[in-house]
Design an enzyme around this catalytic site. Structure first.
Site, PDB file in Angstrom:
ATOM      1  N   GLN A 102       0.845  -1.191   0.000  1.00 47.97           N
ATOM      2  CA  GLN A 102       0.000   0.000   0.000  1.00 47.97           C
ATOM      3  C   GLN A 102       0.885   1.248   0.000  1.00 47.97           C
ATOM      4  OE1 GLN A 102      -1.679  -2.095   3.596  1.00 47.97           O
ATOM      5  NE2 GLN A 102      -3.441  -0.829   3.078  1.00 47.97           N
ATOM      6  N   ASN A 103       2.198   1.054   0.070  1.00 54.08           N
ATOM      7  CA  ASN A 103       3.108   2.189   0.196  1.00 54.08           C
ATOM      8  C   ASN A 103       3.458   2.792  -1.163  1.00 54.08           C
ATOM      9  OD1 ASN A 103       3.044   1.589   2.868  1.00 54.08           O
ATOM     10  ND2 ASN A 103       5.010   0.540   2.909  1.00 54.08           N
ATOM     11  N   ASP A 105       6.462   4.646  -1.538  1.00 53.31           N
ATOM     12  CA  ASP A 105       7.831   5.149  -1.406  1.00 53.31           C
ATOM     13  C   ASP A 105       8.855   4.425  -2.281  1.00 53.31           C
ATOM     14  OD1 ASP A 105       8.311   2.709   0.061  1.00 53.31           O
ATOM     15  OD2 ASP A 105       7.523   3.691   1.855  1.00 53.31           O
ATOM     16  N   HIS A 120      -1.086   1.712  -4.809  1.00 50.12           N
ATOM     17  CA  HIS A 120      -1.295   3.158  -4.885  1.00 50.12           C
ATOM     18  C   HIS A 120      -0.224   3.864  -5.715  1.00 50.12           C
ATOM     19  CE1 HIS A 120      -3.434   2.251  -0.869  1.00 50.12           C
ATOM     20  NE2 HIS A 120      -4.297   2.236  -1.852  1.00 50.12           N
ATOM     21  N   CYS A 128       5.201  12.922 -17.641  1.00 58.11           N
ATOM     22  CA  CYS A 128       4.670  14.142 -18.237  1.00 58.11           C
ATOM     23  C   CYS A 128       3.229  13.907 -18.678  1.00 58.11           C
ATOM     24  CB  CYS A 128       5.553  14.516 -19.428  1.00 58.11           C
ATOM     25  SG  CYS A 128       4.878  15.840 -20.438  1.00 58.11           S
ATOM     26  N   GLY A 188       3.362  -4.625   8.931  1.00 55.52           N
ATOM     27  CA  GLY A 188       3.200  -3.175   9.078  1.00 55.52           C
ATOM     28  C   GLY A 188       1.895  -2.639   8.552  1.00 55.52           C
ATOM     29  N   SER A 190      -2.558  -2.824   9.374  1.00 57.90           N
ATOM     30  CA  SER A 190      -3.683  -3.421  10.074  1.00 57.90           C
ATOM     31  C   SER A 190      -4.684  -3.950   9.058  1.00 57.90           C
ATOM     32  CB  SER A 190      -4.347  -2.378  10.977  1.00 57.90           C
ATOM     33  OG  SER A 190      -4.639  -1.225  10.227  1.00 57.90           O
TER      34      SER A 190
HETATM   35 ZN   LIG Z   1       6.660  15.904 -21.953  1.00 61.36          ZN
END
Ligand SMILES: [Zn+2]
Length: 247
Positions: A102-103, A105, A120, A128, A188, A190
């Site tokens: 679900q992270n 990063d 996500h 772009c 990590g 719930s």
């Molecule tokens: Zn572009």
């Protein structure tokens, strides 16, 4: 507690297919604040004002100046921690491991994991809106906001904004691996937010062993998890990996 590490090591080494479901808790040790809950990003920023796709499309500069600038700075500095590295090592020790996260990063990939489903999306890549050229986080200079593509188009992160759908192919593949796995690690999270919440239930119903690693018990602990290893994900993953090497 010690026996849980041995048991997890045995379960993982005997599994043909392993799925790890990870959430914000796995990245806390890397300095990434959670979005929800106390101290979370949504306490600082109203998501409807800064994280909804309509807000971004209407005024990308405003969203870049506040939420995206902060997220990019956090992601720029974050390094994978012992839990991400432990999962990447696990990929070398057990055959087949898919991470559903679900992270946003990108730290699983930085740690070396190769099969990562990001529900996500992520803040590690941008593209772009005009020509779809991709840029990594480090290629983006925030000296001017809004950062632009060399074609002049506006850049957006490859994360899912509120108001956008999780790509259906990711959902289909997640359900598929969850229903096929022999072991599911829940780390990590719930797992109360859909669609991630379904994954341990799907795995359990299909006969998998569900191993939960969390600092506190969750709604999964007594309902779905076969066993619960309480503590910090980094330390626990390192111990499990050490036990697997000893087998
Ligand atoms: Zn572009």
């Amino acid at each position: 507690m010690e026996s849980f590490f041995k048991r997890a090591a045995r379960d993982l080494s005997e599994a043909k297919i392993v799925v790890a479901l990870t959430g914000a808790g796995i990245s806390v040790e890397s300095g990434i604040p959670p979005f929800r809950g106390k101290g979370g990003i949504w306490e600082k920023f109203d998501p409807m004002e800064y994280a909804h796709i309509d807000a971004f499309m209407k005024n990308p500069g405003k969203v870049w100046a506040v939420l995206l600038k902060e997220m990019k700075e956090i992601v720029d500095q974050a390094q994978p921690n012992a839990a991400h590295l432990g999962l990447a090592k696990l990929e070398k020790l057990v055959k087949n491991i898919t991470i559903i996260t679900q992270n946003v990063d990108g730290l699983h990939q930085s740690a070396g994991s190769t099969d990562v489903i990001e529900f996500h999306g992520n803040f590690a890549w941008y593209h772009c809106l005009n020509c779809r050229r991709r840029y990594s986080c480090s290629q983006i200079d925030l000296a001017t906001i809004t950062p632009r593509c060399r074609c002049g188009g506006t850049l957006r992160p490859e994360c899912i904004f509120f108001g956008e759908l999780i790509p259906p192919d990711l959902l289909i593949r997640s359900r598929q691996v969850a229903s096929q796995c022999d072991v599911m690690l829940v780390i990590g999270t719930s797992a109360v937010v859909q669609p991630a919440a379904w994954m341990p239930v799907i795995a359990k119903d299909a006969g998998a062993t569900v191993i939960e690693i969390n600092p506190e018990s969750t709604p999964l602990t007594n309902e779905t998890s076969d066993y619960f290893i309480q503590g910090e994900a980094g330390q626990i993953m390192q111990k499990i990996v050490a036990e697997i090497k000893r087998l």
